[in-house]
Enzyme design. Structure first.
Site, short mmCIF file in Angstrom:
data_model
loop_
_atom_site.label_atom_id
_atom_site.label_comp_id
_atom_site.label_asym_id
_atom_site.label_seq_id
_atom_site.Cartn_x
_atom_site.Cartn_y
_atom_site.Cartn_z
N ASP A 129 48.66 36.63 55.22
CA ASP A 129 47.69 37.56 54.02
C ASP A 129 49.46 38.22 52.89
O ASP A 129 50.21 37.46 52.99
CB ASP A 129 47.60 38.93 54.76
CG ASP A 129 46.68 39.21 54.02
OD1 ASP A 129 46.18 39.86 52.52
OD2 ASP A 129 45.30 38.90 54.55
N ARG B 253 46.57 49.81 41.40
CA ARG B 253 47.46 49.26 42.89
C ARG B 253 48.39 48.75 42.02
O ARG B 253 48.96 47.65 42.97
CB ARG B 253 46.44 48.65 43.87
CG ARG B 253 47.33 48.27 45.70
CD ARG B 253 46.86 47.12 45.06
NE ARG B 253 47.00 47.31 47.26
CZ ARG B 253 46.99 45.81 47.77
NH1 ARG B 253 47.22 44.72 47.21
NH2 ARG B 253 47.22 46.08 48.87
N ASP C 5 41.88 37.20 46.57
CA ASP C 5 42.15 38.48 46.70
C ASP C 5 42.44 38.92 45.25
O ASP C 5 42.06 38.86 43.98
CB ASP C 5 42.72 39.26 47.50
CG ASP C 5 42.17 40.63 47.93
OD1 ASP C 5 42.03 40.94 47.32
OD2 ASP C 5 43.48 41.08 48.47
N CYS D 208 37.65 37.23 47.90
CA CYS D 208 38.14 38.84 48.11
C CYS D 208 38.70 39.83 47.20
O CYS D 208 38.36 39.13 46.27
CB CYS D 208 38.95 38.65 49.49
SG CYS D 208 39.51 40.70 50.08
N ASP E 205 37.01 46.29 53.71
CA ASP E 205 38.44 46.74 53.89
C ASP E 205 37.81 47.51 55.24
O ASP E 205 38.90 48.15 55.85
CB ASP E 205 39.11 47.13 53.02
CG ASP E 205 40.07 46.07 52.36
OD1 ASP E 205 40.39 44.90 52.79
OD2 ASP E 205 40.53 46.81 51.29
C1 DGJ Z 1 42.92 43.90 50.07
C2 DGJ Z 1 42.25 42.70 51.24
O1 DGJ Z 1 40.85 43.17 51.07
C3 DGJ Z 1 42.87 42.90 52.12
O2 DGJ Z 1 42.15 41.81 53.47
C4 DGJ Z 1 44.56 42.63 52.19
O3 DGJ Z 1 44.07 41.06 51.91
C5 DGJ Z 1 44.41 42.91 51.43
N1 DGJ Z 1 44.29 43.52 49.65
C6 DGJ Z 1 46.05 42.82 50.85
O4 DGJ Z 1 46.95 43.21 49.61
#
Ligand code: DGJ
Length: 746
Positions: free
Chosen positions: A370, A447, A483, A531, A553
């Protein structure tokens, strides 16, 4: 079996789209515009219904014809309405012209019917495998004053019993047209006696079910965040007041779009309901010059006269057969281990290899590295855009590490966030203009990051080449977690003139689809999991490229009941990434057993996201058994028909149940989750739907048998006798407990 067909009346004035369960009828009004007549339970094909349509005269309305007091667009149900000439409700189309007028008058011109379906040009679309599986009706309308053509498309998917609508406008004239609104669909219902169901939420509370009765005025579910969002999913349903999961009329609407969307219902003063869906018209405008055209996304219309479950099942099967890439739709998705909740940013190569080693041991099939492997990324303040390996953390490089992991007998996957850029990054130093922005405005962070300007083809090209390069050089990547961790602000582009700035939100989405499309075409063997800070972009636009999406999450099993239950209203369970994480849970600090965490996660695409190196052998052994069980049942879970049996949103204790039933109805798995223990009453019998009434089913692990009729009507008692037969008496005491029942036809 009911034949699906499109009937056109002899005088070519009435169009009757007839699915297996539904009819959809519209016709040409006497002013040349389209009137809507009916959408609901299937009618007879032989009738011409519009001949009987009758308009009452109401006082104080404006009328189209001086000598006909009854012909007021204010009242007449329409198919694709516009504002400005006596209809005061929400229009489906709005076009600002050079003289300042926004009036349109699209009159029927012609129709075509053909087998099969066209693909949209720049937006994801549903597809057919064989032309004869579907039939498309295109209605061409023309506004001669502004010299524009409007095409309304209706595709009937015969087997799925689904209707897909979209619209397109073409500027044939010499004058510019500003398209302020081009909705994908509009339907005027004669009645507003419905409840509206929407999927709402936030980060870690995605797609909770909200239901409320329609009221006079405008009600909507929409996004202005530049993305489909956790707040309001691009799905809504209307259900009759008595409808539930198993009975009653339900209309479902889902937009294949990942940006600003709107689904709205306007109940007018006559208690009619105008139901619409499309790109959100807020802050939207698209300039069309001579010859230019604009297409709307597709809106998916599903009708059920057997309650919400039937509606959801139609959506699920339809998406698996006609939207999700066929290579992935019905295949055994790999069971993965992801290092995010195990390590967050704090890892090195040894730790990853140790985790991967244990992943193999427990029977996982894919290891996912990740966030935190690239640039100088040791926290979330830096390096998005710098997609090269951090050799301090991973001395062997990505290729070396992935090779080692593959040599263990695992597949290797990687996390990226390609649409984003950190202020602190080499990419931002080089291309500060590549961020969504207006020159004179401060950039807002989310973020600690900015959003790349995907409306600019040069940016899309750069990301495409960078990620392609990464994939090619790493060699072993077979999965990508894509993501997207913030929503859009300062939605402007330095690569477009001011008059195009209101197009940028939509152009961004088209650029994102272009990127997805380029990468999936070039690397068809790579499985992409969508994601967006959890499930912030869980929509059917993403499903067109990415068969599974990280659902939330929030990995707490009990919270997941609501999230997965709500998500299943529209999306198949094979599209939901569902991971077992540690206890106490990182988001809520809640303690749950490994069994409960597993029993929830197996009703999705299973993964593990916890530090395996810190688990005792007994827990690793237990995980190994879960994985073995999942492998044995994966086909049934991912390809079976999903039923919601008991809602976590009803009742006092949140108890939940759901099931999957095999196509031949010989096998079923039922997940039952007791959220809160109580001392005062037995839970009601659990009714299990979808089995063959006269078949005898054996409850595996017991000597009990039931017939299908009994299971559906009498149901099954989750009592101590049953639990003791399953040797689960102790396991089931207290809060947050679960069992999975397996039925097999004898
Ligand atoms: C948000 C995702 O939903 C998480 O699973 C993870 O990948 C984080 N971002 C990493 O920054």
């Amino acid at each position: 079996m009911n034949e699906s067909k499109i009937y056109v009346s002899k005088d070519a004035k009435e169009f009757h789209i007839m699915g297996k369960d539904f009819s959809y009828v519209f016709y040409i009004l006497k002013n040349g515009q389209l009137g809507h007549l009916y959408y609901g339970k299937r009618l007879n094909p032989s009738n011409i219904y519009s001949q009987k349509a009758y308009y009452e005269t109401y006082g104080n309305t404006c009328t189209v014809f001086e000598n006909d007091e009854s012909f007021s667009l204010d009242i007449i149900p329409q198919e694709y309405p516009s504002y400005g000439t006596s209809d005061y409700r929400q229009p489906a189309i709005e076009v600002i012209q050079e003289d300042g007028s926004h009036i349109t008058d699209f009159k029927y011109d012609s129709y075509t019917i053909y087998e099969g379906k066209k693909q949209l040009y720049k937006l994801p679309s549903t597809f057919v495998h064989k032309d004869k599986d579907s039939i498309t009706l295109e209605i061409k309308l023309k506004d001669y004053i502004i010299n524009a053509t409007l095409i309304l498309s209706y595709t009937l998917f015969k087997e799925s019993d689904v209707l897909v609508r979209s619209s397109k406008i073409i500027n044939n004239g010499n004058k510019d047209l500003q398209i302020k609104r081009l909705l994908s669909m509009s339907i005027d219902f004669k009645s507003s006696n419905y409840e509206m169901l929407t999927l709402t939420g936030s980060w870690t509370r995605e797609r909770h079910i909200q239901t409320y009765p329609l009221h006079k005025g405008l009600q909507s579910t929409s996004s202005t965040r530049g993305t489909s969002s956790t707040a309001f999913n691009p799905f809504f349903a209307l259900k009759d007041n008595l409808a539930n999961e198993h009975t009653g009329e339900v209309y479902g609407f889902n937009l294949i779009y990942s940006g600003n969307h709107i689904g709205q219902v306007e109940v007018d003063t006559f208690l009619q309901a105008r139901v619409q869906q499309g790109i959100n018209y807020f802050n939207f405008s698209f300039l069309l010059k001579k010859g230019d055209e604009l297409e709307s996304p597709e809106s998916i219309l599903v009708y059920s006269c057997n309650g919400l479950n039937k509606m959801s099942q139609k959506f699920h099967k339809f998406y698996l057969n006609h939207l999700i890439p066929p290579k992935w739709a019905n295949c055994a998705r790999p069971i993965l281990v992801n290092n995010w909740e195990a390590t967050y940013f704090d890892f090195n190569e040894d730790k990853i290899l140790e985790l991967a080693g244990l992943s193999k041991k427990i029977g996982a099939e894919l290891f996912v590295l990740d966030d935190g492997w690239f640039g100088k990324r040791n926290n979330d303040k830096t390096s998005l855009g710098d997609w090269y390996c951090n050799l301090d953390k991973i001395p062997s490089g990505l290729k070396g590490l992935s090779e080692k992991i593959c040599n263990m007998g695992l597949d290797f996957g990687i996390w990226i966030e390609p649409e984003m850029i950190s202020k602190e990054s080499e990419l931002f130093k080089k291309y500060p203009n590549w961020v969504l922005q207006f020159k004179n405005r401060k950039l807002t962070t989310g973020r600690n990051q900015y959003v790349l300007d995907l409306s600019n083809p040069a940016v899309v090209k750069h990301i495409y080449e960078t990620i392609s390069d990464l994939i090619i050089k790493t060699e072993y990547i077979s999965y990508i977690k894509w993501d997207f961790n913030r929503t859009l602000t300062e939605v402007g582009s330095l690569s477009f003139e001011p008059k195009h700035q209101q197009e940028i939100a939509h152009r961004y989405v088209m650029g994102m689809y272009e990127l997805y499309s380029l990468l999936t075409k070039k690397f068809p063997h790579i499985l992409i999991e969508g994601c967006a800070a959890g499930g912030g972009r869980f929509d059917s636009g993403i499903l067109a490229y990415s068969p599974q999406i990280w659902t939330s999450d929030n990995t707490d099993a009990i919270e997941r009941l609501k999230i997965q239950y709500g998500t299943s209203i529209c999306y198949p369970i094979s599209s939901m990434g569902a991971h077992v994480s540690t206890t106490p849970n990182h988001q809520l600090n809640r303690l749950t057993s490994l069994k409960t965490r597993g029993d929830v996660a197996v009703f999705g695409v299973l993964g593990y996201e916890l530090d395996l190196t810190s688990l005792p052998d007994s827990e690793l052994e237990c995980i190994k058994k879960q994985i073995k069980w999942y492998k044995e049942h994966r086909k049934l879970i991912l390809e079976g028909t999903f039923y919601r049996l008991k809602s976590p949103f009803d009742g006092v204790n949140g108890n939940t149940a759901w099931s999957v039933v095999s196509e031949d109805k010989n096998n079923a798995l039922v997940g039952y989750y007791k959220v809160l223990e109580n001392t005062t009453h037995l839970p009601p019998n659990l009714k299990i739907y979808g089995l063959k009434p006269d078949k005898i089913y054996h409850l595996i692990g017991t000597n009990l048998t039931f017939d299908g009729l009994e299971l559906e009507n009498l149901g099954i008692e989750i009592n101590s006798n049953l639990l003791s037969k399953l040797a689960l008496i102790e396991d089931f005491k207290g809060d947050f407990k679960s069992i999975i029942l397996e039925f097999k036809a004898k």
